[in-house]
Design a protein around this motif. Structure first.
Motif, mmCIF file in Angstrom:
data_model
loop_
_atom_site.group_PDB
_atom_site.id
_atom_site.type_symbol
_atom_site.label_atom_id
_atom_site.label_comp_id
_atom_site.label_asym_id
_atom_site.label_seq_id
_atom_site.Cartn_x
_atom_site.Cartn_y
_atom_site.Cartn_z
ATOM 1 N N LEU A 33 39.989 24.926 101.062
ATOM 2 C CA LEU A 33 39.595 24.372 99.767
ATOM 3 C C LEU A 33 40.144 22.959 99.643
ATOM 4 O O LEU A 33 41.318 22.704 99.934
ATOM 5 N N THR A 34 39.292 22.041 99.206
ATOM 6 C CA THR A 34 39.698 20.657 98.976
ATOM 7 C C THR A 34 39.596 20.362 97.491
ATOM 8 O O THR A 34 38.509 20.498 96.902
ATOM 9 N N ASP A 35 40.712 19.970 96.877
ATOM 10 C CA ASP A 35 40.702 19.703 95.440
ATOM 11 C C ASP A 35 40.228 18.280 95.167
ATOM 12 O O ASP A 35 39.997 17.502 96.116
ATOM 13 N N PRO A 36 40.036 17.895 93.905
ATOM 14 C CA PRO A 36 39.501 16.550 93.602
ATOM 15 C C PRO A 36 40.357 15.411 94.131
ATOM 16 O O PRO A 36 39.853 14.295 94.296
ATOM 17 N N ALA A 66 28.986 33.279 99.404
ATOM 18 C CA ALA A 66 28.480 31.909 99.215
ATOM 19 C C ALA A 66 28.340 31.218 100.568
ATOM 20 O O ALA A 66 29.048 31.551 101.520
ATOM 21 N N PRO A 67 27.451 30.242 100.685
ATOM 22 C CA PRO A 67 27.282 29.551 101.969
ATOM 23 C C PRO A 67 28.454 28.624 102.270
ATOM 24 O O PRO A 67 29.157 28.156 101.365
ATOM 25 N N ASP A 68 28.670 28.385 103.540
ATOM 26 C CA ASP A 68 29.670 27.414 103.985
ATOM 27 C C ASP A 68 29.304 26.046 103.416
ATOM 28 O O ASP A 68 28.137 25.667 103.370
ATOM 29 N N ALA A 82 34.569 24.085 99.394
ATOM 30 C CA ALA A 82 34.974 25.180 100.275
ATOM 31 C C ALA A 82 34.260 25.065 101.619
ATOM 32 O O ALA A 82 33.029 25.022 101.669
ATOM 33 N N LEU A 83 35.025 25.020 102.692
ATOM 34 C CA LEU A 83 34.494 24.925 104.050
ATOM 35 C C LEU A 83 35.303 25.822 104.976
ATOM 36 O O LEU A 83 36.500 26.054 104.744
ATOM 37 N N ASP A 89 41.639 22.078 112.151
ATOM 38 C CA ASP A 89 42.257 22.408 110.866
ATOM 39 C C ASP A 89 43.066 23.697 110.970
ATOM 40 O O ASP A 89 44.172 23.803 110.425
ATOM 41 N N TYR A 90 42.498 24.664 111.660
ATOM 42 C CA TYR A 90 43.112 25.989 111.733
ATOM 43 C C TYR A 90 44.491 25.940 112.382
ATOM 44 O O TYR A 90 45.447 26.554 111.891
#
Length: 357
Positions: A33-36, A66-68, A82-83, A89-90
């Protein structure tokens, strides 16, 4: 040209982990998740759960199905992107015991060691499994990766991280507990290994056994932290013979700020993480031709010390020791994340959620 039936890939059996990299979000998936403000948070989806920040929460149920690449609304009204995390990243957000090989170096290793599909690769040590996952992707299901690790707790964390990323134990991966010098000859036949990757304190101590296992033309690549280690690997290989001239380098990555006409380098960069040195195994009985280029002045002067037999520890190289308590907690978190890939998608013990380091 029509391929024989045996050469056709069965679409019903995708490569290990490929089905987890596409499609809608499912329970058990890790989501970034990336916030603003651009801050990253990595969570593991569970039905009925919520991800909390100091301003509110995001419901996991809003993401499952939901879709990627979707946008979900925070209870505060803010939008979160959300990605699925990329491998790069992992490895930076997964539970870790030992220090990981960073993506910039893993990419160099896969490319310059020429890790190819179907290859037989030996790795020592396994650490937290970051490099192992890049190597497994490169060799594919038909290749072989033999990883050697002295510490059982590190091996357990690495295997759990691999299961969490691929969704199962990768069929090409074999993790062996023990010292490479002792275990490699009983694991791999002479001349049967295509590539060797050494991420360890004293890789020069393994040159004889690695040289025996490598096929002629095979590649050895060592990842070391200090110039002392770098020099020791190169000089030991030159004295031993049977190797090409060592080639060494490091990679530095600097990001750029992109906003309108404000295009400039970032103030921070990924600087030195380690040195890489590569050698290739020569055919039996063959020595590399003598170099015609003379060594640099002073390279082998009175201050040069050929070999100093001494025991090194990770602390000698500036590594921070990891407590047993932290390792037990990391192993527990890694197992919980791997269990989330189970049939019901719900882990027995929920992993901690929080901001990506």
């Amino acid at each position: 040209m029509t391929l024989p039936a045996d050469d056709l890939t069965d679409p019903a059996t995708p490569p290990t982990g490929a089905d987890l990299r596409r499609g809608p979000f499912r329970a058990g998936d890790r989501v970034q998740l990336t916030d603003p403000k651009g801050r990253l948070h990595t969570i593991t989806l569970e039905p009925g759960k919520t991800f909390h920040t100091h301003r509110g929460h995001v419901r996991h149920d809003d993401l499952i199905g939901a879709p990627d690449g979707t946008v979900v609304q925070h209870s505060s009204g803010a939008d979160y992107l959300a990605l699925r995390p990329l491998l790069s990243d992992y490895v930076l957000s997964m539970p870790r015991g030992a220090q990981v090989v960073y993506p910039k170096d893993a990419g160099q290793i896969v490319t310059y060691a020429d890790i190819f599909p179907g290859a037989t690769v030996v790795e020592a040590g396994v650490g937290s499994g970051a490099l192992s996952m890049s190597l497994l992707r490169a060799v594919g299901d038909q290749g072989r990766l033999y990883s050697f690790e002295r510490r059982a707790d590190f091996a357990e964390i690495a295997q759990a991280n691999g299961r969490a990323f691929f969704g199962t134990d990768h069929p090409a991966w074999t993790v062996t507990l023990g010292d490479l010098v002792e275990m490699l000859p009983v694991t791999c036949a002479p001349g049967s290994v295509d590539r060797v990757v050494l991420d360890m304190l004293a890789p020069w101590e393994c040159l004889d056994v690695v040289g025996e296992a490598l096929a002629p033309g095979g590649v050895l690549i060592c990842y070391v932290a200090t110039t002392t280690q770098l020099s020791r690997v190169a000089e030991t290989a030159r004295r031993a013979g049977g190797w090409t001239e060592p080639v060494a380098w490091e990679s530095l990555v600097r990001g750029w700020h992109l906003e309108g006409l404000s295009v400039r380098p970032e103030h921070r960069m990924h600087g030195h993480t380690g040195f890489l040195v590569t050698l290739r195994r020569l055919a039996p009985g063959v020595d590399a031709p003598l170099r015609k280029k003379r060594p640099a002045p002073g390279a082998y002067g009175e201050d040069y010390t050929p070999v100093v037999e001494e025991e090194w520890s990770p602390e000698d190289l500036g590594e921070r020791p990891v407590s047993d308590k932290r390792l037990r907690r990391t192993a527990r978190d890694a197992r919980a994340t791997a269990d989330a890939r189970g049939s019901d998608g719900i882990p027995d013990e929920a992993p901690e959620e929080g901001e990506q380091p």
